[in-house]
Design an enzyme around this catalytic site. Structure first.
Site, PDB file in Angstrom:
ATOM      1  N   GLN A 151      -5.873  -3.266  10.567  1.00 14.27           N
ATOM      2  CA  GLN A 151      -4.773  -2.656  11.308  1.00 14.27           C
ATOM      3  C   GLN A 151      -5.195  -1.376  12.012  1.00 14.27           C
ATOM      4  O   GLN A 151      -4.363  -0.520  12.306  1.00 14.27           O
ATOM      5  CB  GLN A 151      -3.605  -2.354  10.369  1.00 14.27           C
ATOM      6  CG  GLN A 151      -2.971  -3.605   9.805  1.00 14.27           C
ATOM      7  CD  GLN A 151      -1.718  -3.270   9.000  1.00 14.27           C
ATOM      8  OE1 GLN A 151      -0.727  -2.815   9.543  1.00 14.27           O
ATOM      9  NE2 GLN A 151      -1.778  -3.485   7.697  1.00 14.27           N
ATOM     10  N   ARG A 208       4.820  -7.462  11.071  1.00 16.42           N
ATOM     11  CA  ARG A 208       6.035  -6.654  10.886  1.00 16.42           C
ATOM     12  C   ARG A 208       7.202  -7.538  10.460  1.00 16.42           C
ATOM     13  O   ARG A 208       8.231  -7.064  10.021  1.00 16.42           O
ATOM     14  CB  ARG A 208       6.441  -5.919  12.185  1.00 16.42           C
ATOM     15  CG  ARG A 208       5.440  -4.918  12.751  1.00 16.42           C
ATOM     16  CD  ARG A 208       4.993  -3.917  11.753  1.00 16.42           C
ATOM     17  NE  ARG A 208       3.713  -4.306  11.194  1.00 16.42           N
ATOM     18  CZ  ARG A 208       3.246  -3.863  10.034  1.00 16.42           C
ATOM     19  NH1 ARG A 208       3.961  -3.051   9.288  1.00 16.42           N
ATOM     20  NH2 ARG A 208       2.080  -4.254   9.572  1.00 16.42           N
ATOM     21  N   ASP A 240      -1.994   7.815   3.666  1.00 19.51           N
ATOM     22  CA  ASP A 240      -1.577   6.463   4.064  1.00 19.51           C
ATOM     23  C   ASP A 240      -2.242   6.139   5.406  1.00 19.51           C
ATOM     24  O   ASP A 240      -2.623   7.052   6.146  1.00 19.51           O
ATOM     25  CB  ASP A 240      -0.048   6.431   4.225  1.00 19.51           C
ATOM     26  CG  ASP A 240       0.505   4.999   4.196  1.00 19.51           C
ATOM     27  OD1 ASP A 240      -0.296   4.050   4.039  1.00 19.51           O
ATOM     28  OD2 ASP A 240       1.740   4.833   4.323  1.00 19.51           O
ATOM     29  N   GLU A 241      -2.377   4.878   5.737  1.00 18.83           N
ATOM     30  CA  GLU A 241      -2.938   4.448   7.031  1.00 18.83           C
ATOM     31  C   GLU A 241      -4.295   5.111   7.302  1.00 18.83           C
ATOM     32  O   GLU A 241      -4.549   5.605   8.405  1.00 18.83           O
ATOM     33  CB  GLU A 241      -1.960   4.783   8.184  1.00 18.83           C
ATOM     34  CG  GLU A 241      -0.552   4.255   8.001  1.00 18.83           C
ATOM     35  CD  GLU A 241      -0.392   2.802   8.434  1.00 18.83           C
ATOM     36  OE1 GLU A 241      -1.381   2.154   8.830  1.00 18.83           O
ATOM     37  OE2 GLU A 241       0.750   2.303   8.340  1.00 18.83           O
ATOM     38  N   LYS A 290       0.836  -1.215   0.000  1.00 18.63           N
ATOM     39  CA  LYS A 290       0.000   0.000   0.000  1.00 18.63           C
ATOM     40  C   LYS A 290       0.868   1.260   0.000  1.00 18.63           C
ATOM     41  O   LYS A 290       0.657   2.170  -0.792  1.00 18.63           O
ATOM     42  CB  LYS A 290      -0.920   0.013   1.235  1.00 18.63           C
ATOM     43  CG  LYS A 290      -1.942  -1.104   1.254  1.00 18.63           C
ATOM     44  CD  LYS A 290      -2.862  -0.998   2.457  1.00 18.63           C
ATOM     45  CE  LYS A 290      -2.137  -1.176   3.787  1.00 18.63           C
ATOM     46  NZ  LYS A 290      -1.529  -2.510   3.971  1.00 18.63           N
ATOM     47  N   THR A 291       1.829   1.275   0.908  1.00 20.97           N
ATOM     48  CA  THR A 291       2.692   2.446   0.994  1.00 20.97           C
ATOM     49  C   THR A 291       3.517   2.566  -0.290  1.00 20.97           C
ATOM     50  O   THR A 291       3.754   3.659  -0.796  1.00 20.97           O
ATOM     51  CB  THR A 291       3.595   2.330   2.242  1.00 20.97           C
ATOM     52  OG1 THR A 291       2.750   2.185   3.390  1.00 20.97           O
ATOM     53  CG2 THR A 291       4.466   3.558   2.423  1.00 20.97           C
TER      54      THR A 291
HETATM   55  N1  ATP Z   1       5.646  -5.413  -6.424  1.00 21.27           N
HETATM   56  C1  ATP Z   1       6.581  -5.487  -5.493  1.00 21.27           C
HETATM   57  N2  ATP Z   1       7.785  -5.997  -5.784  1.00 21.27           N
HETATM   58  C2  ATP Z   1       8.755  -6.077  -4.846  1.00 21.27           C
HETATM   59  N3  ATP Z   1       8.603  -5.690  -3.574  1.00 21.27           N
HETATM   60  C3  ATP Z   1       7.436  -5.173  -3.212  1.00 21.27           C
HETATM   61  C4  ATP Z   1       6.354  -5.052  -4.146  1.00 21.27           C
HETATM   62  N4  ATP Z   1       5.301  -4.510  -3.493  1.00 21.27           N
HETATM   63  C5  ATP Z   1       5.698  -4.304  -2.225  1.00 21.27           C
HETATM   64  N5  ATP Z   1       6.985  -4.688  -2.048  1.00 21.27           N
HETATM   65  C6  ATP Z   1       7.772  -4.632  -0.794  1.00 21.27           C
HETATM   66  O1  ATP Z   1       7.017  -5.272   0.225  1.00 21.27           O
HETATM   67  C7  ATP Z   1       7.182  -4.615   1.486  1.00 21.27           C
HETATM   68  C8  ATP Z   1       5.837  -4.187   2.020  1.00 21.27           C
HETATM   69  O2  ATP Z   1       5.322  -3.114   1.257  1.00 21.27           O
HETATM   70  P1  ATP Z   1       4.597  -1.878   1.940  1.00 21.27           P
HETATM   71  O3  ATP Z   1       5.334  -1.457   3.141  1.00 21.27           O
HETATM   72  O4  ATP Z   1       4.319  -0.884   0.894  1.00 21.27           O
HETATM   73  O5  ATP Z   1       3.249  -2.616   2.385  1.00 21.27           O
HETATM   74  P2  ATP Z   1       2.003  -2.020   3.149  1.00 21.27           P
HETATM   75  O6  ATP Z   1       0.821  -2.602   2.511  1.00 21.27           O
HETATM   76  O7  ATP Z   1       2.103  -0.562   3.201  1.00 21.27           O
HETATM   77  O8  ATP Z   1       2.205  -2.652   4.589  1.00 21.27           O
HETATM   78  P3  ATP Z   1       1.593  -2.161   6.000  1.00 21.27           P
HETATM   79  O9  ATP Z   1       0.150  -2.540   5.963  1.00 21.27           O
HETATM   80  O10 ATP Z   1       2.338  -2.926   7.020  1.00 21.27           O
HETATM   81  O11 ATP Z   1       1.784  -0.686   6.076  1.00 21.27           O
HETATM   82  C9  ATP Z   1       8.112  -3.454   1.227  1.00 21.27           C
HETATM   83  O12 ATP Z   1       9.426  -3.827   1.539  1.00 21.27           O
HETATM   84  C10 ATP Z   1       7.953  -3.223  -0.272  1.00 21.27           C
HETATM   85  O13 ATP Z   1       9.061  -2.586  -0.827  1.00 21.27           O
HETATM   86 MG    MG Z   2       2.244   0.797   4.798  1.00 25.30          MG
END
Ligand code: ATP
Ligand code: MG
Length: 762
Positions: free
Chosen positions: A256, A614, A225-226, A33-34
């Site tokens: 979350q 995490r 975000d969040e 997402k981020t």
């Molecule tokens: N398409 C992709 N290819 C490679 N790595 C990825 C890809 N998408 C996400 N990642 C990696 O996966 C990890 C998680 O991504 P991110 O932090 O954006 O998730 P999130 O959904 O925001 O998580 P959270 O809910 O914990 O905030 C990060 O290290 C990110 O760089």
């Molecule tokens: Mg995130």
């Protein structure tokens, strides 16, 4: 140039390139997402959108910084620094600074932290002659904060039957009046607290349509975000800003949502569809962060909650290791157990310190881990608790800075008017404060103008008061002339703080001087960076940055490769190769306050979900069977949350869990844990019972102390706090016989046998 869109999966790519109109990205942890937000901004910049037309709200300032860096590497030279990107508080503080005159605040308004707010509440309670025991500043403040976040003004509060009756029920019927006076005092002092930053932005946008319009035009694209943890006040600001173009993209995960105690409304994410008909929804399902075992275990946890938005989350990473569950005899042993594990893992797999995080439910739990880590000489950094900017000497100096930019700041003034000591005692201050209250003026105004007779003080005291005023006025006069650093250094010395600290020759005293110097270095660094960004580095801007730091932001240069210790709340959004979730016990996690309410319990379970997700490679859960709480040794049972995890993803010694075999089985959760110890294989399903008080001793540790003559070298023993070990030496005569015991986890200890309760193991 590499094509950044290739670094995304298909669902992520659509969420990035479909930039027009409302979008909701709702997806589980670690699904990118981020990353989507980051790439979306990069994509917009690539499409020639001007950076200052993009507003992006992050959970911490650190997240904003990292996203900016990432954006710069993706799309190159674009000026990522002029993006409007940061936390809600820092972005809207910036806007309020421009617009403060419309609301009657000085543009150099200062920001109260929790301590200032508590002190103010305390003085109001006192002035109103209320019962100080019933009106605890923390409780009063959280009522006020909740009102502000719901945009309930003091007038509306007084008419709000629900709030009034809740206050009556908690023996604080006068909160509405305290709230009203609190607001008046803050206004008079030209200060805002954290919640005011959002409340006042809402008031600004409500009462000044042309200003709202200006900002509606300024931002063409808005991202959050969040989103699941936004409160009503934040929600409304965003809604207003996006009203015209509706180019709003929010990302979040209802599973979350963990900040309801601060007014976060999970409904904001659920209502997005009503607020923005015609919105697009993007579901990201692949988790890139964690091993399959961790993702599956996390899914099994969140499944136990009712009413989640149905989500698929899978991982194509390695299957990975099961989640380990470790039992400790005591919190102290837990500290050693985890520390030893980190030590060994780091050696064995050649990992770095920064790959490890210890996450706990409450800040107080950090102490035993700090001690164990220090003993093993492992570097760690700790978030929250007494952070750098909360230390006394730093707060004192910052209070001088605040007074310099805003002499009306009452709490800052009270803090330092007699520090270092200048003979302005409590009696004098009471008189000055009374004069200020009586005339509706600030203390500063009284000090500027009042005569000795008006204040009823003698000529000597008046002279001291005037000397203080002159000192602050001299600092203020230099605001425009000197750089933030020069002025700060001048204040540190001319205020007398440095001289006072130099008088203390102890190690702690030296440490305080180091801290002040460190702060000055920080200001120098700040000045240089700001200058490079083309911003004048004034003391006002520096103060604002410091006031708006979040727990995660509190990281220094040399903190980079260290073990992280933090609460689960502040770990949101972060990731680590190895995560230790500690103190997973009934009454601690879930917390004692939450166990009687299904709603609160579900929030705790979401917190547990956040903790587990995490971890990238290894997650370890630990619990201690005894720990000190409020100075008393209490026994604890493993948390029900351990039972929530599907057994096939766990590695646990079933015996550890059976020690909490219930007497009666109401609300029991059957579990058949994977067997790792030497354990009878015909053991029936393990039942855990969670009724009753979690702090009541449910287990009998059976520490029938061995008699001293049984303790001889070679004997294996068990200690209530340090766990299992082997006696290696015994010396001395009764009654002062001492044994040296090498404990499995807690290291070697010398124990006085008449006090140490040792049990012989056969
Ligand atoms: N398409 C992709 N290819 C490679 N790595 C990825 C890809 N998408 C996400 N990642 C990696 O996966 C990890 C998680 O991504 P991110 O932090 O954006 O998730 P999130 O959904 O925001 O998580 P959270 O809910 O914990 O905030 C990060 O290290 C990110 O760089
Ligand atoms: Mg995130």
């Amino acid at each position: 140039m590499q094509n950044y869109l290739d670094e995304l999966n298909e669902a992520q790519r659509s969420a990035v390139v479909e930039t027009e109109g409302p979008s909701l990205v709702i997806a589980g942890a670690g699904s990118g997402k981020t990353r989507v937000l980051t790439y979306r901004i990069a994509h917009l910049l690539q499409q020639e959108v001007k950076p200052y037309r993009i507003l992006a709200l992050t959970f911490t300032n650190k997240a904003a910084r990292e996203m900016k860096e990432r954006i710069a590497t993706v799309v190159g030279q674009h000026n990522a620094s002029s993006l409007w990107m940061g936390t809600f508080h820092s972005i809207f503080a910036r806007i309020l600074r421009f617009e403060s005159k419309h609301l009657g605040y000085p543009s150099s308004f200062t920001i109260y932290d929790t301590t200032d707010s508590k002190n103010l509440v305390k003085s109001i309670v006192k002035k109103m002659k209320l019962n100080e025991k019933a009106y605890k500043p923390g409780s009063v403040l959280s009522r006020i904060s909740s009102a502000k976040n719901d945009l309930v003004t003091p007038v509306a509060y007084a008419r709000d039957a629900n709030r009034i009756s809740a206050d009556k029920a908690s023996q604080m019927p006068m909160v509405y009046e305290i709230y009203s006076q609190y607001m008046r005092e803050c206004y008079k002092s030209g200060v805002m607290d954290f919640d005011d930053l959002l409340l006042n932005t809402n008031i600004l946008f409500r009462d000044f349509p042309d200003i709202l319009q200006k900002y509606q035009h300024q931002y063409d694209y808005i991202m959050v975000d969040e989103y699941q943890d936004t409160n009503f006040s934040q929600y409304l600001i965003i809604k207003k800003l996006a009203e015209n173009h509706k180019n709003i993209c929010v990302v979040g995960d209802d599973a979350q949502s963990i900040y309801s105690f601060r007014g976060a409304k999970i409904e904001n994410i659920l209502n997005f569809r009503n607020d923005y008909p015609g919105y697009k929804i993007f579901k990201l399902e692949q988790n890139y962060r964690s091993s399959q075992n961790i993702v599956n275990a996390a899914n099994s946890i969140i499944d136990k909650n009712q009413g989640q938005i149905q989500k698929n989350v899978f991982s194509e990473n390695q299957i990975g290791n099961p989640i380990r569950v470790l039992k400790a005899y005591s919190d102290v042993e837990e500290g050693f157990l985890i520390t030893n594990d980190i030590y060994e893992k780091r050696m064995k797999y050649q990992q770095e310190f920064k790959d490890f995080a210890i996450l706990y439910r409450t800040n107080a739990q950090s102490r035993v881990f700090e001690e164990a880590l220090r003993k093993k000489n492992l570097p760690y950094k700790i978030y929250g608790g007494l952070s750098f900017y909360q230390r006394k000497e730093i707060k004192d100096l910052l209070a001088y800075f605040r007074l310099t930019v805003n002499p009306a700041d009452q709490e800052a003034l009270k803090r330092v008017i007699n520090y270092p000591a200048r003979g302005i005692g409590k009696t004098t201050m009471d008189k000055v404060t009374a004069a200020a209250d009586a005339s509706g003026k600030t203390i500063w105004e009284i000090l500027l103008n009042a005569s000795a007779t008006q204040l009823n003080v003698n000529a000597g005291t008046l002279k001291k008061l005037h000397a203080f005023v002159a000192l602050i006025a001299r600092f203020a006069a230099q605001l425009e002339q000197l750089s933030a650093y020069e002025l700060a250094a001048d204040i540190a010395s001319a205020s007398g703080i440095m001289h006072d600290l130099h008088g203390d020759k102890s190690i702690e005293g030296q440490g305080r001087i180091d801290n002040i110097n460190e702060l000055l270095n920080g200001i120098k660094d700040f000045s240089t960076t700001k200058q490079e960004e083309g911003i004048t580095p004034s003391l006002v801007t520096f103060l604002e940055e410091v006031s708006l730091l979040t727990d995660q932001d509190n990281e220094g240069e040399d903190d980079i490769n260290k073990i992280t210790l933090m609460t689960i709340h502040s770990a949101k959004g972060l990731e680590f190769k190895n995560v230790y979730i500690v103190g997973v016990e009934e009454g601690l996690f879930p917390s004692l306050q939450s166990v009687d309410s299904e709603k609160a319990l579900e929030e705790e379970r979401r917190l547990f979900y956040v903790a587990v997700t995490r971890a990238e490679e290894n997650a370890t859960i630990s619990f201690a069977r005894s720990r000190y709480k409020y100075g008393e040794l209490t026994y604890s049972r493993p948390s029900r949350f351990i039972g929530d995890i599907d057994q096939s993803y766990l590695e646990v010694n079933a015996e550890d869990i059976t020690s909490v075999q219930p007497k009666n089985n109401t609300a029991s959760i059957p579990r058949n844990f994977r067997k790792v110890g030497n354990q009878p294989s015909d053991r029936p399903n393990i039942k855990m019972n969670y009724s009753g008080s979690p702090t009541k001793p449910k287990i009998n540790l059976n520490f029938n102390a061995a008699t001293p003559d049984q303790i001889v070298p070679g004997v294996k023993v068990e200690h209530e706090r340090f766990g299992r070990g082997k006696v290696i030496n015994v010396e001395g005569l009764e009654p002062n016989r001492k044994a040296t015991v090498a404990f499995e986890n807690a290291g070697q200890k010398q124990l006085l046998l008449k006090f140490a309760k040792l049990k012989i193991l056969t």
